[in-house]
Write a protein that holds these residues in place. Structure first.
Motif, PDB file in Angstrom:
ATOM      1  N   THR A 136       0.809  -1.215   0.000  1.00 24.15           N
ATOM      2  CA  THR A 136       0.000   0.000   0.000  1.00 24.15           C
ATOM      3  C   THR A 136       0.847   1.272   0.000  1.00 24.15           C
ATOM      4  N   LYS A 137       1.918   1.278   0.792  1.00 26.70           N
ATOM      5  CA  LYS A 137       2.747   2.493   0.852  1.00 26.70           C
ATOM      6  C   LYS A 137       3.453   2.752  -0.478  1.00 26.70           C
ATOM      7  N   GLY A 138       3.911   1.691  -1.112  1.00 20.73           N
ATOM      8  CA  GLY A 138       4.527   1.850  -2.428  1.00 20.73           C
ATOM      9  C   GLY A 138       3.535   2.398  -3.441  1.00 20.73           C
ATOM     10  N   LEU A 139       2.284   1.921  -3.388  1.00 23.56           N
ATOM     11  CA  LEU A 139       1.253   2.436  -4.278  1.00 23.56           C
ATOM     12  C   LEU A 139       0.962   3.906  -3.976  1.00 23.56           C
ATOM     13  N   ALA A 140       0.984   4.262  -2.694  1.00 21.65           N
ATOM     14  CA  ALA A 140       0.734   5.661  -2.313  1.00 21.65           C
ATOM     15  C   ALA A 140       1.830   6.573  -2.853  1.00 21.65           C
ATOM     16  N   TYR A 141       3.094   6.128  -2.760  1.00 23.99           N
ATOM     17  CA  TYR A 141       4.188   6.932  -3.311  1.00 23.99           C
ATOM     18  C   TYR A 141       4.075   7.045  -4.828  1.00 23.99           C
ATOM     19  N   THR A 142       3.663   5.965  -5.483  1.00 21.72           N
ATOM     20  CA  THR A 142       3.450   6.011  -6.926  1.00 21.72           C
ATOM     21  C   THR A 142       2.368   7.033  -7.274  1.00 21.72           C
ATOM     22  N   LYS A 143       1.284   7.001  -6.518  1.00 22.11           N
ATOM     23  CA  LYS A 143       0.180   7.938  -6.744  1.00 22.11           C
ATOM     24  C   LYS A 143       0.644   9.384  -6.569  1.00 22.11           C
ATOM     25  N   GLN A 144       1.394   9.638  -5.508  1.00 22.94           N
ATOM     26  CA  GLN A 144       1.896  10.997  -5.276  1.00 22.94           C
ATOM     27  C   GLN A 144       2.833  11.435  -6.397  1.00 22.94           C
ATOM     28  N   ALA A 145       3.688  10.523  -6.820  1.00 23.23           N
ATOM     29  CA  ALA A 145       4.642  10.866  -7.881  1.00 23.23           C
ATOM     30  C   ALA A 145       3.913  11.212  -9.182  1.00 23.23           C
ATOM     31  N   LEU A 146       2.873  10.456  -9.506  1.00 25.43           N
ATOM     32  CA  LEU A 146       2.097  10.752 -10.707  1.00 25.43           C
ATOM     33  C   LEU A 146       1.420  12.111 -10.602  1.00 25.43           C
ATOM     34  N   THR A 147       0.892  12.427  -9.426  1.00 26.88           N
ATOM     35  CA  THR A 147       0.244  13.726  -9.241  1.00 26.88           C
ATOM     36  C   THR A 147       1.240  14.862  -9.420  1.00 26.88           C
ATOM     37  N   TYR A 148       2.415  14.738  -8.801  1.00 28.16           N
ATOM     38  CA  TYR A 148       3.440  15.777  -8.939  1.00 28.16           C
ATOM     39  C   TYR A 148       3.940  15.897 -10.372  1.00 28.16           C
ATOM     40  N   SER A 149       3.935  14.794 -11.122  1.00 28.61           N
ATOM     41  CA  SER A 149       4.460  14.810 -12.492  1.00 28.61           C
ATOM     42  C   SER A 149       3.656  15.726 -13.408  1.00 28.61           C
ATOM     43  N   MET A 150       2.430  16.034 -13.012  1.00 24.40           N
ATOM     44  CA  MET A 150       1.596  16.901 -13.850  1.00 24.40           C
ATOM     45  C   MET A 150       2.090  18.339 -13.879  1.00 24.40           C
ATOM     46  N   THR A 151       2.892  18.723 -12.891  1.00 19.46           N
ATOM     47  CA  THR A 151       3.372  20.111 -12.833  1.00 19.46           C
ATOM     48  C   THR A 151       4.894  20.215 -12.690  1.00 19.46           C
ATOM     49  N   ASN A 152       5.575  19.119 -12.363  1.00 18.23           N
ATOM     50  CA  ASN A 152       7.026  19.163 -12.163  1.00 18.23           C
ATOM     51  C   ASN A 152       7.789  19.205 -13.478  1.00 18.23           C
ATOM     52  N   SER A 153       9.006  19.764 -13.413  1.00 15.22           N
ATOM     53  CA  SER A 153       9.973  19.597 -14.506  1.00 15.22           C
ATOM     54  C   SER A 153      10.588  18.201 -14.383  1.00 15.22           C
ATOM     55  N   LEU A 154      11.302  17.774 -15.418  1.00 16.64           N
ATOM     56  CA  LEU A 154      11.969  16.471 -15.365  1.00 16.64           C
ATOM     57  C   LEU A 154      12.949  16.428 -14.203  1.00 16.64           C
ATOM     58  N   GLU A 155      13.718  17.496 -14.000  1.00 10.05           N
ATOM     59  CA  GLU A 155      14.691  17.529 -12.916  1.00 10.05           C
ATOM     60  C   GLU A 155      14.002  17.383 -11.562  1.00 10.05           C
ATOM     61  N   GLN A 156      12.904  18.099 -11.378  1.00 11.75           N
ATOM     62  CA  GLN A 156      12.157  18.002 -10.127  1.00 11.75           C
ATOM     63  C   GLN A 156      11.597  16.592  -9.931  1.00 11.75           C
ATOM     64  N   GLN A 157      11.135  15.997 -11.028  1.00 14.91           N
ATOM     65  CA  GLN A 157      10.536  14.672 -10.916  1.00 14.91           C
ATOM     66  C   GLN A 157      11.583  13.612 -10.586  1.00 14.91           C
ATOM     67  N   LEU A 158      12.766  13.733 -11.145  1.00 15.17           N
ATOM     68  CA  LEU A 158      13.838  12.787 -10.831  1.00 15.17           C
ATOM     69  C   LEU A 158      14.221  12.864  -9.355  1.00 15.17           C
TER      70      LEU A 158
END
Length: 258
Positions: A202-224
């Protein structure tokens, strides 16, 4: 009759929008109760997946217009700021996967709340309608944010302006939703997805979900950098250690959501 039904079984919280005589259109009572149940899903460790569907023939027809024109009603500004925006925010911030099981028509805010969920599946007879333009309104509930990112600017613009009814099979082909099931198999197949998610880390899925949400506004550098941060957190969970150990021991993992 409660406008939202709520059950917990086997790590899955099932939320059923329950105004079937109104195609589960939202009024204030239903919107506030849905928020309450989403908060409960976030707080209970025993809940590892949330499954949202509708009672009767529809998923959700959007806003109950009788409430909009009621002089004693909440008014449009409060409907957005106190009803729909908090619902969408709760779904996106919920640290657990949310499945929208669209069993029938999903229109207006109902369609966009479904699209805010992590995995959207639909019955073959279901459909999605951006009904706002025919009332002189704009799409809300995050629709102007989510839909162009799912299907592209041109298709999103066209169906929002024209108010076209999009059949579930078309929505799947366009990438608006994950999968369509025959009506007779829909409940079983959609619940299988929720069951699978409820038994995963569940925690891994939660981090995946958060990362996808942030990817909508982050730059590539920020996302890495974000991926690095979340991967370190995921690597410190019980479930990561269990996943590695079960792989080495050639057995099925027993994840606890910890």
């Amino acid at each position: 009759m409660q406008p939202v039904l709520f059950t917990i079984e086997g790590g899955i919280a099932t939320i059923t929008l329950n105004r079937p005589d109104k195609l589960n259109s939202f009024n204030r009572e239903m919107a506030l109760l849905l928020q309450q149940k989403l908060d409960e899903c976030a707080s209970l460790h025993t809940i590892r997946c949330v499954y949202i569907t509708g009672a009767g023939k529809g998923f959700c027809a959007g806003q109950d217009l009788a409430e909009v024109v009621d002089p004693q009603g909440p008014g449009m500004q409060r409907i957005l700021s106190e009803h729909y925006n908090p619902i969408v925010t709760r779904i996106r911030n919920l640290p657990k996967p949310v499945v929208a099981a669209v069993n029938g028509v999903a229109a207006g805010a109902g369609a966009n709340i479904a699209l805010a969920c992590d995995i959207v599946v639909a019955a073959q007879s279901a459909s999605f309608i951006q009904a706002f333009s025919k009332l002189g309104l704009i799409p809300d509930s995050g629709g102007t944010f989510m839909l162009p990112r799912l299907i592209g600017w041109q298709k999103a613009s066209a169906i929002m302006m024209l108010g076209d009814k999009i059949p579930a099979t078309q929505a799947e082909q366009w990438g608006m939703i994950y999968k369509v099931f025959p009506d007779e198999d829909f409940v079983n197949e959609s619940k299988k997805i929720a069951l699978t998610l409820s038994q995963m880390p569940t925690k891994g899925l939660a981090y995946t979900k958060q990362a996808l949400t942030y990817s909508m506004t982050n730059s590539l550098e920020q996302q890495l950098l974000l991926e690095d941060e979340f991967q370190q957190k995921a690597a410190n969970t019980h479930d990561f250690k269990e996943g590695i150990q079960s792989f080495l021991e050639k057995r099925a993992p027993q994840f606890k959501g910890e």
